[in-house]
Design an enzyme around this catalytic site. Structure first.
Site, PDB file in Angstrom:
ATOM      1  N   LYS A 135       6.036  84.190  29.893  1.00 28.65           N
ATOM      2  CA  LYS A 135       6.481  83.692  30.561  1.00 28.65           C
ATOM      3  C   LYS A 135       7.265  84.042  31.857  1.00 28.65           C
ATOM      4  CE  LYS A 135       6.137  78.752  30.976  1.00 28.65           C
ATOM      5  NZ  LYS A 135       5.492  77.966  30.270  1.00 28.65           N
TER       6      LYS A 135
HETATM    7  P1  NAD Z   1       5.268  69.110  37.412  1.00 28.71           P
HETATM    8  O1  NAD Z   1       6.704  69.903  37.932  1.00 28.71           O
HETATM    9  O2  NAD Z   1       4.653  68.734  37.575  1.00 28.71           O
HETATM   10  O3  NAD Z   1       6.130  67.938  36.343  1.00 28.71           O
HETATM   11  C1  NAD Z   1       7.339  67.623  35.948  1.00 28.71           C
HETATM   12  C2  NAD Z   1       7.893  66.202  36.084  1.00 28.71           C
HETATM   13  O4  NAD Z   1       8.831  65.750  35.302  1.00 28.71           O
HETATM   14  C3  NAD Z   1       8.118  65.413  37.266  1.00 28.71           C
HETATM   15  O5  NAD Z   1       7.243  64.421  37.042  1.00 28.71           O
HETATM   16  C4  NAD Z   1       9.792  65.332  37.420  1.00 28.71           C
HETATM   17  O6  NAD Z   1       9.807  64.183  38.166  1.00 28.71           O
HETATM   18  C5  NAD Z   1       9.883  65.053  35.619  1.00 28.71           C
HETATM   19  N1  NAD Z   1      11.113  65.242  35.869  1.00 28.71           N
HETATM   20  C6  NAD Z   1      11.926  66.047  35.789  1.00 28.71           C
HETATM   21  N2  NAD Z   1      13.559  66.546  35.627  1.00 28.71           N
HETATM   22  C7  NAD Z   1      12.777  65.096  35.100  1.00 28.71           C
HETATM   23  C8  NAD Z   1      14.846  64.095  34.637  1.00 28.71           C
HETATM   24  N3  NAD Z   1      15.675  65.507  33.859  1.00 28.71           N
HETATM   25  N4  NAD Z   1      14.430  63.531  34.133  1.00 28.71           N
HETATM   26  C9  NAD Z   1      13.214  63.003  33.909  1.00 28.71           C
HETATM   27  N5  NAD Z   1      11.997  63.658  34.169  1.00 28.71           N
HETATM   28  C10 NAD Z   1      12.065  64.562  35.135  1.00 28.71           C
HETATM   29  O7  NAD Z   1       5.569  69.719  35.526  1.00 28.71           O
HETATM   30  P2  NAD Z   1       3.870  69.710  34.598  1.00 28.71           P
HETATM   31  O8  NAD Z   1       3.375  71.114  35.142  1.00 28.71           O
HETATM   32  O9  NAD Z   1       3.515  68.243  34.309  1.00 28.71           O
HETATM   33  O10 NAD Z   1       5.137  70.477  33.491  1.00 28.71           O
HETATM   34  C11 NAD Z   1       5.244  69.258  32.404  1.00 28.71           C
HETATM   35  C12 NAD Z   1       6.015  69.989  30.954  1.00 28.71           C
HETATM   36  O11 NAD Z   1       4.459  70.002  30.513  1.00 28.71           O
HETATM   37  C13 NAD Z   1       6.999  70.997  31.127  1.00 28.71           C
HETATM   38  O12 NAD Z   1       7.625  71.341  30.037  1.00 28.71           O
HETATM   39  C14 NAD Z   1       5.837  72.091  31.235  1.00 28.71           C
HETATM   40  O13 NAD Z   1       6.459  73.813  30.690  1.00 28.71           O
HETATM   41  C15 NAD Z   1       4.436  71.908  30.231  1.00 28.71           C
HETATM   42  N6  NAD Z   1       2.741  72.350  30.426  1.00 28.71           N
HETATM   43  C16 NAD Z   1       2.480  72.243  31.709  1.00 28.71           C
HETATM   44  C17 NAD Z   1       1.515  72.515  31.606  1.00 28.71           C
HETATM   45  C18 NAD Z   1       0.155  72.622  32.893  1.00 28.71           C
HETATM   46  O14 NAD Z   1      -0.888  73.048  32.609  1.00 28.71           O
HETATM   47  N7  NAD Z   1       1.172  72.139  33.941  1.00 28.71           N
HETATM   48  C19 NAD Z   1       0.399  73.469  30.794  1.00 28.71           C
HETATM   49  C20 NAD Z   1       1.524  73.530  29.528  1.00 28.71           C
HETATM   50  C21 NAD Z   1       2.906  72.832  29.257  1.00 28.71           C
END
Ligand code: NAD
Length: 449
Positions: A135
């Site tokens: 990561k």
């Molecule tokens: P992103 O940046 O696209 O979205 C993040 C979201 O979190 C946004 O909607 C934002 O408003 C919200 N957020 C941020 N701070 C917040 C708070 N304090 N309270 C409530 N909401 C809040 O990120 P993503 O890619 O969707 O990733 C989200 C999660 O999923 C993370 O934990 C990431 O590690 C995990 N993840 C993502 C992927 C991927 O393919 N993108 C794969 C596996 C896991």
């Protein structure tokens, strides 16, 4: 209420501190219960006890192989230079090259990145893709950077770690605060640093690229799609029909947005969303497509016309079938867990539930479908992208969906089997299923020399 009560949960009766204190002592880790890395390792070590993982293998997995920290200057639009801090953690590569996203967020810290790297090792093993875990992250706020600044941060970070990564060694991808555009800049920078005749092949340095640059079709929706595949396998046994269920989301970014749209397509009703701009609610259902367009324009769900604003407390208390946390880590503590009205929590985000939150949810009979299972669709299609790049082929959307479904359903079944075999909760079972495969590889190859 569900299958969880039918299985005696041995995990809950064991003292986790006793189980892992020997490993912590040996590695001179001073345990901090609020530290995400310590929490993650503790959970992994509980599973390690269940599967009988050898002590030296537990020690290996309790620390990353490499922790890289870099500082690099970037020219800002105002003419000044700003120094940024970046990390790349390579946790384990017993099963294949290090693999894991890059996060741009103001709160990125070494221990959080280490924790996310451990989760990647376990996730790849659980869905049986031949990758290890890594990561990365840069401490910055992408919302406050101009597009040009974001590009320069990406390029400088890539150049700072370029000697430590490689298309067959360590392959980054998007995570919170990064996207396909960031991956395009990252790949281009890496390629420019390589000898001209190797450039085509080195596009594999990242996955999650735009399709035009060698990205896989279906990668943008992959994590949400994988989560829906897991729900298809798990929810019927919990007495929930996707086409009739109600659900809420924390986060409406890549994972939350796609999960919301895909479940809505299946007939499920999205009644509330909480993100960094507030919580919105509509008992008759939020239109996920319109909400997507609104979030693209404004950056968050706050102020969406088709809904009323509610408090966070009201959001968590909503009586729904499913809650999908798809934002940041440690959002569901004992406080939120004690008021959650959902029957099932399916973790789209990494580590959204603290150990105390876990305990309260389990006591209250709320089923938790763990992150390393639920959000593994992203890395699975990243693997597909890497394979397509390596073989110079492109797969159709149907082929990607079908292969993804196969991986997710088998992983879900693996977790269910481990749960019965080891008589533990779903989270521990998911780590057990992952550790069984890693342990076998270490048994076979031994430890050099
Ligand atoms: P992103 O940046 O696209 O979205 C993040 C979201 O979190 C946004 O909607 C934002 O408003 C919200 N957020 C941020 N701070 C917040 C708070 N304090 N309270 C409530 N909401 C809040 O990120 P993503 O890619 O969707 O990733 C989200 C999660 O999923 C993370 O934990 C990431 O590690 C995990 N993840 C993502 C992927 C991927 O393919 N993108 C794969 C596996 C896991």
């Amino acid at each position: 209420m569900n299958d969880s009560t039918a299985v005696a949960d041995k995990t809950a009766t064991q003292n986790p501190q006793h189980l892992h204190s020997r490993v912590f002592e040996e590695l001179e880790i001073v345990r901090d219960p609020s530290n995400l890395y310590h929490q993650t390792i503790e959970q992994v070590l509980i599973a390690a006890q269940h599967v009988g993982l050898k002590h030296h293998q537990q020690i290996i997995l309790a620390q990353p192989k490499n922790e890289i920290m870099v500082h690099f200057p970037v020219l800002m639009d105002n003419g000044h230079h700003q120094l940024f801090k970046g990390y790349r953690v390579q946790h384990n590569n017993a099963l294949g090259p290090y693999k894991g996203g890059i996060r741009f967020h103001p709160h990125v810290s070494l221990d959080d990145v280490k924790s996310l790297a451990v989760l990647m090792t376990c996730k790849c093993s659980l869905v049986r893709v031949p990758f290890g875990g890594g990561k990365g992250g840069v401490k910055c706020n992408p919302r406050e950077l101009s597009r040009d600044e974001l590009m320069r941060v990406t390029r400088r970070f890539c150049s700072a770690i370029s000697n430590q990564i490689g298309p067959d060694y360590d392959i980054p991808a998007p995570d919170v605060g990064t996207n396909a555009q960031v991956m395009a800049w990252f790949a281009d920078t890496y390629q420019q640093m390589m000898p001209e005749h190797t450039r085509q092949d080195t596009a594999r340095i990242v996955t999650g690229k735009p399709v035009e640059m060698g990205g896989s079709v279906g990668r943008d929706k992959a994590t949400g799609q994988g989560l829906v595949d897991v729900l298809d396998e798990m929810l019927p046994e919990l007495g929930i029909d996707i086409s009739k269920m109600t659900f809420t989301l924390i986060g409406f970014g890549n994972v939350g947005g796609w999960t919301g749209r895909l479940l809505a397509e299946r007939g499920a009703k999205l009644t509330a969303v909480l993100d960094h701009t507030g919580a919105i609610h509509n008992a008759n259902g939020l239109n996920a497509i319109k909400l997507t367009a609104y979030v693209e324009k404004t950056g968050g769900v706050g102020g969406f016309a088709g809904a009323e604003t509610i408090t966070q407390e009201d959001f968590y208390g909503l009586d729904v079938d499913l809650l999908v946390p798809a934002a940041l880590e440690q959002m569901i503590t004992a406080t939120e867990a004690s008021i959650i009205g959902a029957k099932v929590v399916a973790e789209g985000a990494n580590a959204p539930t603290t150990p105390e939150g876990d305990e309260v949810l389990l006591q209250r009979g709320v089923e938790i479908l763990p992150a390393i299972l639920c959000n593994a669709g992203g890395v699975t299609v990243s693997y597909f992208e890497w394979v397509q790049n390596k073989c110079s082929v492109t797969w159709s959307p149907e082929e990607v969906d079908q292969k993804l479904n196969q991986h997710m359903v088998l992983a879900a079944r693996r977790v269910k089997l481990a749960r019965h075999k080891y008589e533990c909760n779903m989270r521990t079972a998911s780590y057990c299923a992952a550790l069984e495969a890693i342990g076998r590889v270490y048994d076979l190859r031994g430890v050099f020399p």
